[in-house]
Design an enzyme around this catalytic site. Sequence first.
Site, PDB file in Angstrom:
ATOM      1  N   GLY A   2       2.806   2.406  10.774  1.00  0.00           N
ATOM      2  CA  GLY A   2       3.752   3.510  10.644  1.00  0.00           C
ATOM      3  C   GLY A   2       4.481   3.871  11.927  1.00  0.00           C
ATOM      4  O   GLY A   2       5.093   4.934  12.014  1.00  0.00           O
ATOM      5  N   SER A  60       3.808  -1.976  10.358  1.00  0.00           N
ATOM      6  CA  SER A  60       5.255  -2.022  10.590  1.00  0.00           C
ATOM      7  C   SER A  60       5.904  -3.339  10.140  1.00  0.00           C
ATOM      8  O   SER A  60       6.845  -3.821  10.776  1.00  0.00           O
ATOM      9  CB  SER A  60       5.576  -1.728  12.062  1.00  0.00           C
ATOM     10  OG  SER A  60       5.175  -0.408  12.382  1.00  0.00           O
ATOM     11  N   GLY A  68       3.101  -1.104   4.217  1.00  0.00           N
ATOM     12  CA  GLY A  68       3.098   0.316   3.873  1.00  0.00           C
ATOM     13  C   GLY A  68       4.508   0.795   3.584  1.00  0.00           C
ATOM     14  O   GLY A  68       5.070   0.535   2.518  1.00  0.00           O
ATOM     15  N   GLY A  69       5.126   1.456   4.569  1.00  0.00           N
ATOM     16  CA  GLY A  69       6.440   2.088   4.385  1.00  0.00           C
ATOM     17  C   GLY A  69       7.488   1.213   3.725  1.00  0.00           C
ATOM     18  O   GLY A  69       8.203   1.661   2.816  1.00  0.00           O
ATOM     19  N   ASN A  71       0.874  -1.178   0.000  1.00  0.00           N
ATOM     20  CA  ASN A  71       0.000   0.000   0.000  1.00  0.00           C
ATOM     21  C   ASN A  71       0.904   1.218   0.000  1.00  0.00           C
ATOM     22  O   ASN A  71       1.529   1.533   1.012  1.00  0.00           O
ATOM     23  CB  ASN A  71      -0.905  -0.035   1.245  1.00  0.00           C
ATOM     24  CG  ASN A  71      -1.737   1.227   1.372  1.00  0.00           C
ATOM     25  OD1 ASN A  71      -1.791   2.044   0.445  1.00  0.00           O
ATOM     26  ND2 ASN A  71      -2.385   1.398   2.518  1.00  0.00           N
ATOM     27  N   TRP A  72       0.959   1.887  -1.144  1.00  0.00           N
ATOM     28  CA  TRP A  72       1.873   3.031  -1.266  1.00  0.00           C
ATOM     29  C   TRP A  72       1.314   4.310  -0.649  1.00  0.00           C
ATOM     30  O   TRP A  72       2.011   5.326  -0.606  1.00  0.00           O
ATOM     31  CB  TRP A  72       2.193   3.289  -2.743  1.00  0.00           C
ATOM     32  CG  TRP A  72       3.119   2.293  -3.358  1.00  0.00           C
ATOM     33  CD1 TRP A  72       3.686   1.203  -2.758  1.00  0.00           C
ATOM     34  CD2 TRP A  72       3.593   2.308  -4.710  1.00  0.00           C
ATOM     35  NE1 TRP A  72       4.482   0.537  -3.651  1.00  0.00           N
ATOM     36  CE2 TRP A  72       4.446   1.184  -4.861  1.00  0.00           C
ATOM     37  CE3 TRP A  72       3.389   3.135  -5.812  1.00  0.00           C
ATOM     38  CZ2 TRP A  72       5.084   0.885  -6.067  1.00  0.00           C
ATOM     39  CZ3 TRP A  72       4.012   2.838  -7.010  1.00  0.00           C
ATOM     40  CH2 TRP A  72       4.856   1.725  -7.130  1.00  0.00           C
ATOM     41  N   LYS A  73       0.032   4.267  -0.248  1.00  0.00           N
ATOM     42  CA  LYS A  73      -0.608   5.463   0.329  1.00  0.00           C
ATOM     43  C   LYS A  73      -0.389   6.659  -0.618  1.00  0.00           C
ATOM     44  O   LYS A  73      -0.391   6.473  -1.834  1.00  0.00           O
ATOM     45  CB  LYS A  73      -0.081   5.708   1.750  1.00  0.00           C
ATOM     46  CG  LYS A  73      -0.201   4.434   2.600  1.00  0.00           C
ATOM     47  CD  LYS A  73      -0.015   4.632   4.064  1.00  0.00           C
ATOM     48  CE  LYS A  73      -0.170   3.281   4.770  1.00  0.00           C
ATOM     49  NZ  LYS A  73      -0.094   3.369   6.206  1.00  0.00           N
ATOM     50  N   GLU A 120      -5.000  -4.845  10.630  1.00  0.00           N
ATOM     51  CA  GLU A 120      -3.987  -3.803  10.804  1.00  0.00           C
ATOM     52  C   GLU A 120      -4.272  -3.041  12.094  1.00  0.00           C
ATOM     53  O   GLU A 120      -5.082  -2.102  12.098  1.00  0.00           O
ATOM     54  CB  GLU A 120      -4.033  -2.830   9.616  1.00  0.00           C
ATOM     55  CG  GLU A 120      -3.684  -3.468   8.291  1.00  0.00           C
ATOM     56  CD  GLU A 120      -3.134  -2.442   7.308  1.00  0.00           C
ATOM     57  OE1 GLU A 120      -1.984  -2.622   6.882  1.00  0.00           O
ATOM     58  OE2 GLU A 120      -3.819  -1.461   7.004  1.00  0.00           O
ATOM     59  N   HIS A 159      -9.509   0.928   5.212  1.00  0.00           N
ATOM     60  CA  HIS A 159      -8.196   1.189   5.816  1.00  0.00           C
ATOM     61  C   HIS A 159      -8.373   2.155   6.991  1.00  0.00           C
ATOM     62  O   HIS A 159      -9.212   3.063   6.941  1.00  0.00           O
ATOM     63  CB  HIS A 159      -7.227   1.776   4.783  1.00  0.00           C
ATOM     64  CG  HIS A 159      -5.818   1.780   5.280  1.00  0.00           C
ATOM     65  ND1 HIS A 159      -5.342   2.745   6.134  1.00  0.00           N
ATOM     66  CD2 HIS A 159      -4.794   0.908   5.089  1.00  0.00           C
ATOM     67  CE1 HIS A 159      -4.085   2.478   6.439  1.00  0.00           C
ATOM     68  NE2 HIS A 159      -3.726   1.360   5.819  1.00  0.00           N
ATOM     69  N   GLU A 174      -6.773   4.630   7.930  1.00  0.00           N
ATOM     70  CA  GLU A 174      -6.644   6.061   7.609  1.00  0.00           C
ATOM     71  C   GLU A 174      -7.936   6.612   7.029  1.00  0.00           C
ATOM     72  O   GLU A 174      -8.261   7.778   7.211  1.00  0.00           O
ATOM     73  CB  GLU A 174      -5.434   6.261   6.678  1.00  0.00           C
ATOM     74  CG  GLU A 174      -4.131   6.128   7.464  1.00  0.00           C
ATOM     75  CD  GLU A 174      -2.983   5.459   6.737  1.00  0.00           C
ATOM     76  OE1 GLU A 174      -2.977   5.424   5.493  1.00  0.00           O
ATOM     77  OE2 GLU A 174      -2.072   4.951   7.431  1.00  0.00           O
TER      78      GLU A 174
HETATM   79  P1  13P Z   1       3.258   0.491   7.620  1.00  0.00           P
HETATM   80  O1  13P Z   1       3.760  -0.793   7.015  1.00  0.00           O
HETATM   81  O2  13P Z   1       3.986   1.703   7.125  1.00  0.00           O
HETATM   82  O3  13P Z   1       3.164   0.403   9.098  1.00  0.00           O
HETATM   83  O4  13P Z   1       1.740   0.688   7.076  1.00  0.00           O
HETATM   84  C1  13P Z   1       0.849  -0.354   7.173  1.00  0.00           C
HETATM   85  C2  13P Z   1      -0.363  -0.031   6.386  1.00  0.00           C
HETATM   86  O5  13P Z   1      -1.116   0.863   6.741  1.00  0.00           O
HETATM   87  C3  13P Z   1      -0.609  -0.793   5.163  1.00  0.00           C
HETATM   88  O6  13P Z   1      -1.909  -0.599   4.699  1.00  0.00           O
END
Ligand code: 13P
Length: 254
Positions: A179, A218, A239-240, A8-10, A173, A97, A99
């Site tokens: 994050g 994470s 994510g990251g 997930n590149w956000k 999640e 998600h 967010e």
């Molecule tokens: P991180 O891997 O950066 O913690 O993000 C997880 C995420 O929200 C994937 O959708």
Amino acid sequence: MQKIIAANWKMYKTRAQATQYASEFTASLRKKSYDDRLILVFPPFTAIHDLCQHFSDLPGLAVGAQNFYPANEGAFTGEISPNMLHDVGAQWLLVGHSERRHIMEESSDFIARKVSSGLDYGFKIMLCVGETLAERNAGKLVSILDEQLRSAIASLPEHIHKNLPGRFAVAYEPVWAIGTGRVAGSTEVIEAHAQLRQVLECYLGKVAADIPLLYGGSVKPENAPLLLGLDNVDGLLVGGASLEAQSFLQIIEA
Ligand code: 13P
């Protein structure tokens, strides 16, 4: 079950950055075969078409959208429709998600509408669920996971239940792990995933065993092998650590 490793590149990467990533990524993927992995990338909308073109000749690799509005067209300023996402080649949709639940204030009802409409429009859905730290500390883990998953599935007509395997996945999640560098511990992941499997069984019966449960929060190349070996962990949502091709490739190889 084939493990799903999803990125997930956000809200990161321009088209040029996405294309550069795709070249590096596909060059590595062509050298090896990952028959036991399904790899998904959820880039920003602006990079979906370019990525689909880069990935088109690689099996086991698909592109998804991070969001959509549950109608095919209409007066919904600023929104994007399933039809438009089909048009650029997306196959999966990310729904619920944290967010979007917490920053964009999407309700469980709206998320349920998105799940059902995304499936209706022929997409595969990855539903995200997870508790905040305050909810966990208040002993509400089970009730939060129940509510988030039940509300999304309860809206689905029963005749489609048996068709969900291959078209529906759930990502656990925990919000406090996203994050933060604070990955959930094995016991926490096992407990949450067992709970989610139980809710799936309650609604879907036998096919619940064929719905992949992913962990996200994470995830890094160092912790991916352990996480992937846990009970009821059928994949990872990253994510990251998915923003660098080499680090995402290491997670795929975990
Ligand atoms: P991180 O891997 O950066 O913690 O993000 C997880 C995420 O929200 C994937 O959708």
